[in-house]
Design a protein around this motif. Structure first.
Motif: not given
Lengths: 273, 291
Positions: A206-230
């Protein structure tokens, strides 16, 4: 209700290696959240922090509104189950049934009740025919299902899958994904946190948190994350198979707004042809 | 690496498999004492040892133990046999010099006593091996651990960590096949990089083994950390009260087996202590064998 609340959490293994760098997020009860990120992004460290296996340097973790600390870690841990990456290294006992019972033994459950509980959860993960089997007789996927049964038997409110599918073959991965789907249906109050490399697994959440080097680079619900594949690609991730196909078809002018899974997509394409 | 199958549990439903692990340990200790009860005449000692050997071979057959791994185990003790031959046959010993077998150049004599002593010790080792094999092949490692913990339980009053030790044994037994698989994988990986484990001199072999041991240790330490995390995450605390999924049960068949074996052991002990100079061949056949 918030199942997990993380505020300004920081953890470093040593002075030069900050594994988790001032991150904050909330996970609601009954939701299925994925934390994705490349190797070394701090995903597994975060799982260990939430389960109290290691203590943070700074910040706060709340489990169902109770702040996790050294004093209450054992009590709060009784609400969290964790399935680790390597199926071999979490198979503690000599047989499937003994391993499912291990956590129950730790909780001092009445032995008269244990047999039924073990059988019930072995059935849930489709391992009831393997109760007397040793780990050497099981595949990676089967061992991981046993680990999940061991956690489910403890009736935890939160289950963390710490890269639980990363060492499995495609069939094993598919089995675990189906099991997660089934668990969501059968237990809507169960909160699941999946720490994964597998974008297909993250796509189920339902919700995705993207981590990189210990920091959150993006988080959002399913549509927010997967609507922008680029954007997902720019962050270095593969794109989910279904989302990629859907996006490509939409770019060619097909109206697929209400199509949410591969079966619906196939039906729609059959109608159009 | 494939030869390390000695003592692995054999999943079979024999009479011995169904006995309580605690009873099996008790009987194992009793039988070990019986095997070590000496007689002053070699013929009696050897005849008793051969009798035990025949009985244990029958028990191994009944419990479907692997004879192949048993004989492989015996073959792997060739250096011990060689040591016994040198010790008792070729090194002069005044206490083993009563009945000469052969004299070289009228100066060096080999005695029957030395040969019998070497054979007797080797036979006793084989008997111990077969007893242990019967126990481990017919008892699940977990039951064995529970039984050991049960025996260690009285030591808790002096704060002896019986549960922790039992858990350590249980985990060690559980991880033996996993570590062996890992060792095989590392060996294959090192062989693919040109390491030869089977040929070469001592220095080359030591170097090859180091290339196996170091990654194996690193991986074992890593595994132990992950295992401890997994145990902690599932609420394991060695100091808190735990219930038990499996309960060991002492059945009627355990009582019967103990009532058969323990009196026999007691009788042999009596013979060994009270009638130590018993010459069984003379008693039965009235024939003097002379040693």
């Amino acid at each position: 209700m918030k199942a997990i609340s993380v505020k300004n959490l920081t953890y470093s293994y040593d002075e030069h290696h900050i594994a988790i760098d001032d991150i904050s997020f909330d996970i609601m009860q009954g939701s299925y959240v994925s934390i994705i990120g490349p190797n070394g992004s701090g995903k597994s460290t975060l799982a260990k922090l939430i389960d109290g296996l290691i203590s943070s340097n700074k910040g706060e973790i709340k489990i169902f509104d109770t702040t996790l600390d050294r004093k209450n870690v054992n009590k709060l841990r009784q609400r969290i189950g964790i399935v680790f990456q390597n199926p071999d290294n979490q198979f503690i006992s000599s047989t499937v049934e003994d391993d499912i019972a291990f956590g129950l033994e730790n909780q001092n459950v009445d032995p008269a009740l244990m047999k039924d509980i073990v059988l019930e959860y072995a059935k849930k993960v489709k391992m009831s025919d393997y109760l007397d089997k040793e780990p050497s007789n099981l595949s990676g996927g089967q061992k991981q299902r046993v680990a999940i049964a061991g956690v489910l038997a403890l009736n935890r409110d939160i289950i963390i899958f710490d890269e639980a599918t990363s060492m499995l073959d495609p069939k094993g991965r598919e089995d675990i994904r189906n099991l997660i789907k089934q668990l969501r249906k059968s237990n809507p109050n169960l909160t699941m946190l999946s720490i994964t490399h597998d974008i297909e697994e993250a796509y189920l959440s339902d919700y995705v948190i993207i981590l990189n080097k210990g920091k959150i680079v993006k988080q959002g619900n399913h549509d927010e994350i997967f609507s922008n594949l680029d954007e997902l690609k720019s962050l270095g991730f593969e794109t989910p198979f279904f989302a990629t196909i859907k996006e490509k078809l939409q770019k060619r002018g097909y109206d697929l707004k209400n199509i949410n899974n591969i079966e619906e997509l196939i039906n729609k394409l059959c109608q159009l042809m | 690496m494939d030869s390390i199958s000695f003592g692995r549990y054999v999943n079979y439903d024999s009479f011995i498999h169904r006995l309580d692990a605690r009873n099996k340990i008790l009987l194992l200790i009793a039988l070990m004492i019986m095997i070590f009860m000496p007689f002053s005449t070699w013929s009696t000692s050897l005849i008793f040892s051969l009798l035990y050997f025949i009985i244990l071979m029958i028990l191994m057959g009944v419990s479907h133990c692997s004879f192949k791994s048993f004989f492989k185990g015996i073959l792997s003790m060739w250096f011990l046999l060689l040591f016994l031959i040198i010790m008792f046959i070729f090194i002069p010993n005044p206490s083993l010099s009563s009945v000469p077998l052969y004299t070289f150049n009228e100066s060096y004599t080999i005695y029957w006593d030395g040969i019998y002593q070497a054979a007797y010790i080797f036979l006793r080792l084989i008997l111990m091996m077969s007893l242990t094999l019967i126990l481990t092949s017919t008892t699940k490692p977990l039951d064995l651990t529970y039984a050991l913990e049960w025996y260690m339980y009285p030591l808790n009053i002096i704060n002896f960590p019986s549960h922790t030790i039992a858990m350590m044994i249980s985990i060690a037994l559980r991880f033996i096949p996993t570590i062996l698989d890992e060792a095989k994988r590392i060996m294959k990986a090192q062989e693919s990089r040109g390491v030869d484990f089977s040929r070469g001199g001592l220095f080359k072999k030591v170097k090859a083994i180091i290339s196996l041991i170091i990654p194996l240790f690193v991986s074992a330490f890593d595994r132990s950390q992950q295992l401890s995390d997994a145990m902690e995450a599932r609420g394991y605390d060695p100091n808190s009260k735990r219930s038990r999924y499996r309960k060991l049960k002492f059945h009627l068949k355990d009582l019967i087996s103990a009532l058969i074996i323990l009196p026999i052991v007691a009788f042999i002990m009596y013979l060994s202590i009270a009638q130590n100079d018993l010459d069984i061949i003379y008693t039965l056949f009235k024939v003097e064998v002379g040693f």
